[in-house]
Design an enzyme around this catalytic site. Structure first.
Site, PDB file in Angstrom:
ATOM      1  N   LYS A  77       0.000 -48.767  52.380  1.00  0.00           N
ATOM      2  CA  LYS A  77      -1.400 -49.217  52.380  1.00  0.00           C
ATOM      3  C   LYS A  77      -1.605 -50.303  53.431  1.00  0.00           C
ATOM      4  CE  LYS A  77      -4.708 -51.197  49.016  1.00  0.00           C
ATOM      5  NZ  LYS A  77      -4.892 -51.538  47.578  1.00  0.00           N
ATOM      6  N   SER A 152      -8.533 -49.386  44.895  1.00  0.00           N
ATOM      7  CA  SER A 152      -8.714 -49.569  46.317  1.00  0.00           C
ATOM      8  C   SER A 152      -7.684 -48.823  47.171  1.00  0.00           C
ATOM      9  CB  SER A 152      -8.646 -51.062  46.652  1.00  0.00           C
ATOM     10  OG  SER A 152      -7.358 -51.577  46.350  1.00  0.00           O
ATOM     11  N   SER A 176      -5.783 -50.694  41.091  1.00  0.00           N
ATOM     12  CA  SER A 176      -5.915 -49.986  42.373  1.00  0.00           C
ATOM     13  C   SER A 176      -4.831 -48.972  42.687  1.00  0.00           C
ATOM     14  CB  SER A 176      -5.975 -50.986  43.516  1.00  0.00           C
ATOM     15  OG  SER A 176      -7.284 -51.448  43.618  1.00  0.00           O
TER      16      SER A 176
HETATM   17  N1  GLN Z   1     -11.331 -52.165  41.152  1.00  0.00           N
HETATM   18  C1  GLN Z   1     -10.680 -53.427  41.004  1.00  0.00           C
HETATM   19  C2  GLN Z   1     -11.343 -54.469  41.872  1.00  0.00           C
HETATM   20  O1  GLN Z   1     -12.189 -54.110  42.645  1.00  0.00           O
HETATM   21  C3  GLN Z   1      -9.226 -53.313  41.279  1.00  0.00           C
HETATM   22  C4  GLN Z   1      -8.813 -53.646  42.664  1.00  0.00           C
HETATM   23  C5  GLN Z   1      -7.343 -53.702  42.869  1.00  0.00           C
HETATM   24  O2  GLN Z   1      -6.558 -53.423  41.956  1.00  0.00           O
HETATM   25  N2  GLN Z   1      -6.954 -54.100  44.053  1.00  0.00           N
HETATM   26  O3  GLN Z   1     -11.045 -55.624  41.789  1.00  0.00           O
END
Ligand code: GLN
Length: 475
Positions: A77, A152, A176
């Site tokens: 990532k 994400s 995420s």
């Molecule tokens: N959807 C969550 C957020 O926007 C999780 C993001 C993540 O785990 N990086 O914070």
């Protein structure tokens, strides 16, 4: 024609000479080319990957022992630093930035002879649930291109889903890795907080962030975890706990488990009816196979999303203050307002700016106790409650997400509904538990979904063993 099942069978084929690492790299480069439309990759390191594969093939033929990840094709990532390669957190503010060192996880992958084939698209600074907050544009779900892959780590999930690599790394702050794994029908593991060093992982919320792993088989995920876990003198939060032999996933088959589920979660009106009914059927099968499955009261369900968003935005507002146009990355100057405000206004996207503002607000003198301190207290309550549950149970199961993959654009203008959809993943992030989304189900709408399982802190081995067992029995 190259076909892939697992690292173990790939290694057996390398040893009997029926395939080579070079064949594997050619195959995945072709797959990446054919899946370009999905927009999962930001950069592909084609020449480098081929050179490395040729070297590994020569070493193997010369009788050199193989590393644990010899020739394994991995995507990472765009928040994980890989020396001399670009890293931008999918943000304009880090445009053209090149990593000056390796993340510890990357260093460990390379030491075991993995081949990093490229870096993957994601939500800006890992903030989002749909991969729609990226300066590189949306990523599409390979099963249905009108749907998001989740976020994400959407690009890392699609890279595995569309067979563009064998395994991939993402990061999981509040879901995420597990949520895109659920939306894409693959496995996604978030280890215990502290299991993997965060050195070289661009920070979103440091007391939550963990590198996570996507794969299509439990044994692959387990092997990568074994390689990248462990203490690190560069990260004081990387735990000294012993790294188990995670690859031993097929041991302890058929050991009956004591399984808890949160009544309020499975009976929640927010949960899709068909997901609920399939999970209740699954519980019946687990019971019929000799496990104990019991509901536990979880009176805090309504508090976990607000607590998560208060604490993570607070941490983000502090972590992201380093992007100021002075030290590195994008820089712009306005005659009246100067460098900081112009750089940050232009360099950050809307979601990131919103979270910095929110985080600054909850940390401000007048509101600190009402929001930040209160949220820390809720976090402590959740940890205490969790410890009590694990006195009587081996594992907690929950849905991973309340519904299947959203349509592109469906939630982007409704942030509250987007945040609320994190309800089942943020629990293990607040409590630091290891959690995995296991891809066991298909919805009548044609989309996949998983069940989420959690064990106590540092009990990844039993989490992986039960995931393996469930994949074999119930998939
Ligand atoms: N959807 C969550 C957020 O926007 C999780 C993001 C993540 O785990 N990086 O914070």
């Amino acid at each position: 024609m190259f076909t892939y099942h697992s690292i173990t069978s790939y290694h057996a084929e390398l040893l009997n000479g029926s395939v080579s690492c070079t064949d594997a790299v050619h195959f995945y480069l072709q797959q990446i080319e054919e899946s370009k439309k999905l927009n999962a990759f930001i950069h592909v390191y084609a020449d480098e990957a081929l050179t490395k594969a040729q070297k590994l093939d020569a070493d193997r033929k010369a009788g050199k022992p193989m590393g644990k990840l010899h020739g394994v094709i991995i995507a990472i990532k765009d928040v994980i630093c890989y020396k001399d390669h670009p890293v931008s957190a999918a943000s304009k503010i880090l445009e053209n930035f090149v990593s000056v060192y390796n993340a510890t996880a990357v260093e460990k992958l390379l030491n075991e002879e993995a081949i990093i084939i490229g870096n993957t698209n994601c939500d800006e600074f890992a903030m989002g649930s749909t991969n729609e907050n990226s300066v590189y544009g949306n990523v599409l779900n390979a099963i249905d291109q009108t749907k998001v892959p989740g976020g994400s780590s959407g690009g890392s999930a699609v890279a595995v889903q569309a067979s563009c690599c064998m395994v991939s790394l993402g990061s999981d702050t509040g879901g995420s890795v597990r949520q895109p794994a659920d939306f894409c029908g693959i496995l996604g593991l978030k280890p215990t907080y502290g299991r993997i060093s965060r050195y070289g992982l661009i920070a979103y919320a440091s007391s939550f962030d963990q590198i996570g792993i996507f794969g299509s088989s439990v044994s692959d995920v387990a092997r990568v975890l074994e390689v990248i876990s462990g203490p690190d003198s560069f990260d004081s939060t990387a735990a000294p706990n012993k790294v188990d032999d995670y690859s031993n996933v097929s041991a302890n088959q058929n050991r009956p488990l004591r399984i808890a589920y949160f009544k309020e979660a499975l009976e929640s009106p927010a949960l899709d009816k068909e997901i609920a009914s399939k999970l209740f059927d699954f519980i019946d099968r687990l019971k019929a196979d000799g496990n104990t499955v019991e509901p536990v009261d979880f009176e805090y369900l309504d508090f976990i999303v607000p607590t998560y968003y208060i604490l993570t935005t607070a941490e983000a507002s502090s972590n992201l203050s380093r992007f100021d146009g002075v030290r590195y990355g994008y820089r712009d100057v306005d005659k009246k307002t100067g460098v900081y405000s112009k750089t940050r206004s232009q360099g950050f996207g809307w979601e990131v700016k919103k979270r910095i503002l929110l985080g600054t607000f909850v940390l401000s003198a007048g509101y600190y106790d009402a929001y930040f301190t209160k949220a820390q207290q809720v976090r402590r309550l959740l940890v205490e409650k969790t410890n009590l549950i694990f006195n009587n149970f081996d594992v907690i199961i929950l849905p991973t997400v309340p519904g299947t993959a959203f349509s592109l654009g469906e939630k982007i203008n409704d942030p509250i509904s987007m945040y609320l959809a994190d309800i089942f993943t943020v629990f293990s992030s607040l409590t630091g538990l290891p959690a995995v989304s296991i891809p066991l189900f298909w919805h009548n709408n044609g989309l996949p979904f998983g069940v989420q399982a959690m064990t106590n802190r540092f009990c990844e081995l039993s989490l992986l063993q039960l995931s393996h067992q469930w994949m074999v029995k119930y998939k």
